[in-house]
Design a protein around this motif. Structure first.
Motif, PDB file in Angstrom:
ATOM      1  N   VAL A  16       0.832  -1.203   0.000  1.00 56.69           N
ATOM      2  CA  VAL A  16       0.000   0.000   0.000  1.00 56.69           C
ATOM      3  C   VAL A  16       0.865   1.251   0.000  1.00 56.69           C
ATOM      4  N   THR A  17       1.920   1.251   0.815  1.00 57.77           N
ATOM      5  CA  THR A  17       2.839   2.398   0.843  1.00 57.77           C
ATOM      6  C   THR A  17       3.473   2.611  -0.516  1.00 57.77           C
ATOM      7  N   ARG A  18       3.909   1.521  -1.149  1.00 57.20           N
ATOM      8  CA  ARG A  18       4.543   1.638  -2.469  1.00 57.20           C
ATOM      9  C   ARG A  18       3.555   2.179  -3.494  1.00 57.20           C
ATOM     10  N   ALA A  19       2.322   1.688  -3.473  1.00 59.85           N
ATOM     11  CA  ALA A  19       1.328   2.130  -4.460  1.00 59.85           C
ATOM     12  C   ALA A  19       0.990   3.613  -4.279  1.00 59.85           C
ATOM     13  N   TYR A  20       0.788   4.032  -3.037  1.00 65.77           N
ATOM     14  CA  TYR A  20       0.363   5.430  -2.815  1.00 65.77           C
ATOM     15  C   TYR A  20       1.494   6.406  -3.105  1.00 65.77           C
ATOM     16  N   THR A  21       2.688   6.148  -2.598  1.00 66.86           N
ATOM     17  CA  THR A  21       3.799   7.067  -2.848  1.00 66.86           C
ATOM     18  C   THR A  21       4.152   7.113  -4.334  1.00 66.86           C
ATOM     19  N   THR A  22       4.080   5.978  -5.007  1.00 62.07           N
ATOM     20  CA  THR A  22       4.354   5.961  -6.444  1.00 62.07           C
ATOM     21  C   THR A  22       3.333   6.806  -7.194  1.00 62.07           C
ATOM     22  N   ALA A  23       2.058   6.675  -6.836  1.00 58.92           N
ATOM     23  CA  ALA A  23       1.013   7.468  -7.489  1.00 58.92           C
ATOM     24  C   ALA A  23       1.233   8.955  -7.268  1.00 58.92           C
ATOM     25  N   CYS A  24       1.658   9.327  -6.047  1.00 59.81           N
ATOM     26  CA  CYS A  24       1.911  10.750  -5.760  1.00 59.81           C
ATOM     27  C   CYS A  24       3.075  11.283  -6.585  1.00 59.81           C
ATOM     28  N   VAL A  25       4.161  10.514  -6.664  1.00 66.33           N
ATOM     29  CA  VAL A  25       5.336  10.955  -7.412  1.00 66.33           C
ATOM     30  C   VAL A  25       5.029  11.036  -8.900  1.00 66.33           C
ATOM     31  N   LEU A  78       5.137  11.237   4.354  1.00 67.56           N
ATOM     32  CA  LEU A  78       4.173  10.266   3.855  1.00 67.56           C
ATOM     33  C   LEU A  78       4.801   8.873   3.789  1.00 67.56           C
ATOM     34  N   TYR A  79       5.968   8.781   3.171  1.00 66.40           N
ATOM     35  CA  TYR A  79       6.640   7.488   3.038  1.00 66.40           C
ATOM     36  C   TYR A  79       6.976   6.894   4.403  1.00 66.40           C
ATOM     37  N   ARG A  80       7.540   7.701   5.274  1.00 68.99           N
ATOM     38  CA  ARG A  80       8.016   7.206   6.570  1.00 68.99           C
ATOM     39  C   ARG A  80       6.868   6.673   7.439  1.00 68.99           C
ATOM     40  N   TYR A  81       5.837   7.465   7.610  1.00 62.41           N
ATOM     41  CA  TYR A  81       4.803   7.077   8.566  1.00 62.41           C
ATOM     42  C   TYR A  81       3.773   6.130   7.965  1.00 62.41           C
ATOM     43  N   CYS A  82       3.562   6.208   6.658  1.00 64.44           N
ATOM     44  CA  CYS A  82       2.715   5.218   6.010  1.00 64.44           C
ATOM     45  C   CYS A  82       3.375   3.839   6.098  1.00 64.44           C
TER      46      CYS A  82
END
Length: 243
Positions: A16-25, A78-82
């Protein structure tokens, strides 16, 4: 060599962290390269419900502004705490983690209907920070080497930092409020006298995101049974001298 290290770190991120941060970037990169504009992404109830531009319900959580200090600051938090939430209190409970995303996004969207808020990604980040901080109340934090405090004060420190930068703190307050509602309903109220768990993850999310449990009636083949596997010397010694 650096590329391999980055790829290994990226693939090691929870799903989930990978998907969300990737979408943001990727969203920010698309805006930076002028493939799309922020006007196609921002939260606009009129365009959503009258023009059926449903994607705005999601894209307003993905854009954190142009490349700069604010963007990288938000991405780090976002990355750290997610990731710490997903690997910590939500470990093995991906469906519950996704449900928290949906619950938080739903409440923020409701608030956005009555306020002039265009992008809610920062509020979502503050929500993640708030939930993590309340679940780790005894961890000592250090903010840029200037402040030492315990974890529950972190969302308020971030709000103060936004205020010092001249930004509106409404977004931060929204993230704190939604984070507290989730924390109260999930962690506090069920443990109160007469309380019960109100946030129940839908079954279809569990089917999609959680690995099904092993069938207790499953009978492995003889060659797959542990007693038929050869033991090493350390295992034999441990069996002879249990602790």
């Amino acid at each position: 060599m650096a590329y391999q290290g980055f790829a290994q770190e990226y693939l090691g991120m929870p799903a989930v962290t990978r998907a969300y941060t990737t979408a943001c970037v990727l969203t920010t990169a698309a805006v930076q390269l002028e493939f799309i504009t922020p006007f196609q992404l921002y939260f606009n109830p009129d365009l959503i419900f009258r023009k059926f531009q449903i994607w705005r319900l999601i894209t307003n959580f993905l854009f954190f502004g142009p490349l700069g200090f604010s963007f990288f600051f938000n991405m780090i938090f976002l990355y750290r705490y997610c990731r710490m939430l997903e690997e910590g209190s939500f470990r093995g409970r991906t469906a519950d983690f996704v449900f928290m995303f949906l619950f938080g996004g739903f409440l923020m969207t409701l608030f956005g209907l009555f306020a002039s808020l265009f992008f809610l990604g920062q509020a979502f980040t503050i929500m993640l920070v708030y939930v993590w901080s309340r679940r780790n109340p005894y961890i000592r934090m250090n903010f840029f080497g200037l402040l030492n405090f315990q974890a529950p004060f972190l969302p308020w420190v971030l709000m103060g930092f936004s205020l010092l930068l001249g930004n509106s703190i409404i977004i931060d307050l929204l993230g704190i409020a939604v984070g507290h509602i989730y924390y109260f309903l999930e962690d506090v109220f069920p443990n109160q006298p007469g309380g019960k768990k109100l946030l129940l993850t839908p079954g279809f999310l569990k089917m999609v995101f959680d690995t099904p449990e092993e069938d207790p009636n499953y009978n492995p083949l003889p060659e797959d049974r542990p007693e038929n596997h050869p033991r090493g010397p350390d295992q034999n010694q441990q069996q002879q001298h249990p602790q």
